[in-house]
Design an enzyme around this catalytic site. Sequence first.
Site, short mmCIF file in Angstrom:
data_model
loop_
_atom_site.label_atom_id
_atom_site.label_comp_id
_atom_site.label_asym_id
_atom_site.label_seq_id
_atom_site.Cartn_x
_atom_site.Cartn_y
_atom_site.Cartn_z
CE LYS A 71 -12.40 -3.08 0.45
NZ LYS A 71 -13.07 -2.79 1.70
CE LYS A 107 -6.29 -8.91 -1.69
NZ LYS A 107 -6.04 -8.30 -0.39
CE LYS A 155 -4.55 -1.17 1.72
NZ LYS A 155 -5.56 -0.83 2.71
P1 TYM Z 1 -10.70 -5.95 4.45
O1 TYM Z 1 -11.71 -4.92 4.72
O2 TYM Z 1 -9.67 -5.72 3.42
O3 TYM Z 1 -11.40 -7.32 4.11
C1 TYM Z 1 -12.42 -7.85 4.95
C2 TYM Z 1 -12.35 -9.36 4.97
O4 TYM Z 1 -12.49 -9.87 3.65
C3 TYM Z 1 -11.41 -10.75 3.37
N1 TYM Z 1 -11.07 -10.65 1.94
C4 TYM Z 1 -11.01 -11.69 1.13
N2 TYM Z 1 -11.24 -13.00 1.35
C5 TYM Z 1 -11.11 -13.83 0.29
N3 TYM Z 1 -10.75 -13.40 -0.96
C6 TYM Z 1 -10.52 -12.09 -1.21
N4 TYM Z 1 -10.20 -11.69 -2.44
C7 TYM Z 1 -10.65 -11.17 -0.14
N5 TYM Z 1 -10.49 -9.82 -0.03
C8 TYM Z 1 -10.76 -9.53 1.25
C9 TYM Z 1 -10.27 -10.27 4.25
O5 TYM Z 1 -9.31 -11.29 4.46
C10 TYM Z 1 -11.00 -9.89 5.51
O6 TYM Z 1 -11.23 -11.02 6.31
N6 TYM Z 1 -7.50 -5.47 8.21
C11 TYM Z 1 -8.77 -6.05 7.86
C12 TYM Z 1 -9.92 -5.55 8.71
C13 TYM Z 1 -9.71 -5.69 10.19
C14 TYM Z 1 -9.80 -6.89 10.92
C15 TYM Z 1 -9.55 -6.50 12.28
C16 TYM Z 1 -10.05 -8.22 10.59
C17 TYM Z 1 -9.43 -4.68 11.05
N7 TYM Z 1 -9.34 -5.16 12.31
C18 TYM Z 1 -9.55 -7.45 13.30
C19 TYM Z 1 -10.05 -9.15 11.64
C20 TYM Z 1 -9.79 -8.77 12.95
C21 TYM Z 1 -9.06 -5.66 6.42
O7 TYM Z 1 -8.56 -4.71 5.91
O8 TYM Z 1 -9.99 -6.39 5.83
#
Ligand code: TYM
Length: 342
Positions: free
Chosen positions: A204, A201, A118
């Site tokens: 978004k 992957k 990022k």
């Molecule tokens: P974020 O918002 O990027 O994504 C949310 C969740 O979706 C999953 N994900 C995917 N799973 C499968 N294939 C994909 N292409 C894909 N893209 C996204 C992510 O693995 C995630 O589970 N840092 C985290 C948010 C967060 C969090 C936490 C998660 C903040 N605090 C505490 C767990 C515990 C994030 O940016 O997810």
Amino acid sequence: MSDTTFTPRVFSGIQPSGNLHLGNYLGALKRFVDWQAKDMETIYCMVDLHAITVWQDPKDLQKSTRELCAGFIAAGLDPEKSILINQSQVPEHAQLAWIFNCVARMGWMQRMTQWKDKAGKNAQNASLGLFAYPALMAADILVYHATHVPVGEDQKQHLELARDIAAKFNHDYGVDFFPLTEPVIEGAGTRVMSLRDGTKKMSKSDVSDASRINLTDDADTIAKKIRKAKTDPDALPSEAEGLEERPEARNLVNIYAAMNSQSVDQVLADVGGKQFSEFKPMLAELSVEKMSPITTEMTRLMQNQDEIDKILTRGSERARAITAPILRQTYEIVGMVPPAEI
Ligand code: TYM
């Protein structure tokens, strides 16, 4: 490993930064609903403090946060069963994150692949929040003493860092206070890839909208994107090994399996030998069947913003009953003078 037994508790979060997609649904949301069905406390969070580590237009952020809450409920999360929260409404997350900023080491943060991706070549211009992102994530989890964190594969490294932070805190202060939380990364949906390139992957931030299925796409758009998804010319194999070196084929089979709550082997037992011209319409039909009701319900819920806001307020009250005592104990361990009772 810690000797203390912690009450089983599930926590996970999603960023309200728009474009909720199929990867988020299969890798996270759908699994959140499965965990809700087990006899455990479940807490799910819209992580708006994480979202602002990169620029968010304030109006869009508000809309995306409410939309994400609507998505949680439309996908099957019940605000009576699960605690649904907006991160900024539970201040103990940010307060514990500060303590963790003082526990985590610069070198640990620098190794994070998400930071490297990022921040890119322009790290000097990235926000300090983006660098400290994983410490806030550790605080999200540990401020509940959560034991299970269902996430997609891309979050594995962050969860390992959360364990490192918990272990260092426990060691430095000579306590057994924070659990060493296990990441829960299981099932066919934990790594959903782009529909245009099976080695990337689904994300978004991909410039091509055709690379992902958004939770706001209508039935025609979903079907069209699957029809146009990149594939190879061969028929589907009957066993999972036959998908090695075929990233696009593997991705579509994984999506089908995750969507239908099946294993890849089960899917291939049914569709092995079929051409994509036959499999794609099956996948499109299944996707529309599973996703369309969610999209419709999300749109309906978004018309009642007050209801969403009330759910979040109620969620934060329930959450704070857990987080306030844990933060208070953390402050005591660290040596902060508690406020006098007047
Ligand atoms: P974020 O918002 O990027 O994504 C949310 C969740 O979706 C999953 N994900 C995917 N799973 C499968 N294939 C994909 N292409 C894909 N893209 C996204 C992510 O693995 C995630 O589970 N840092 C985290 C948010 C967060 C969090 C936490 C998660 C903040 N605090 C505490 C767990 C515990 C994030 O940016 O997810």
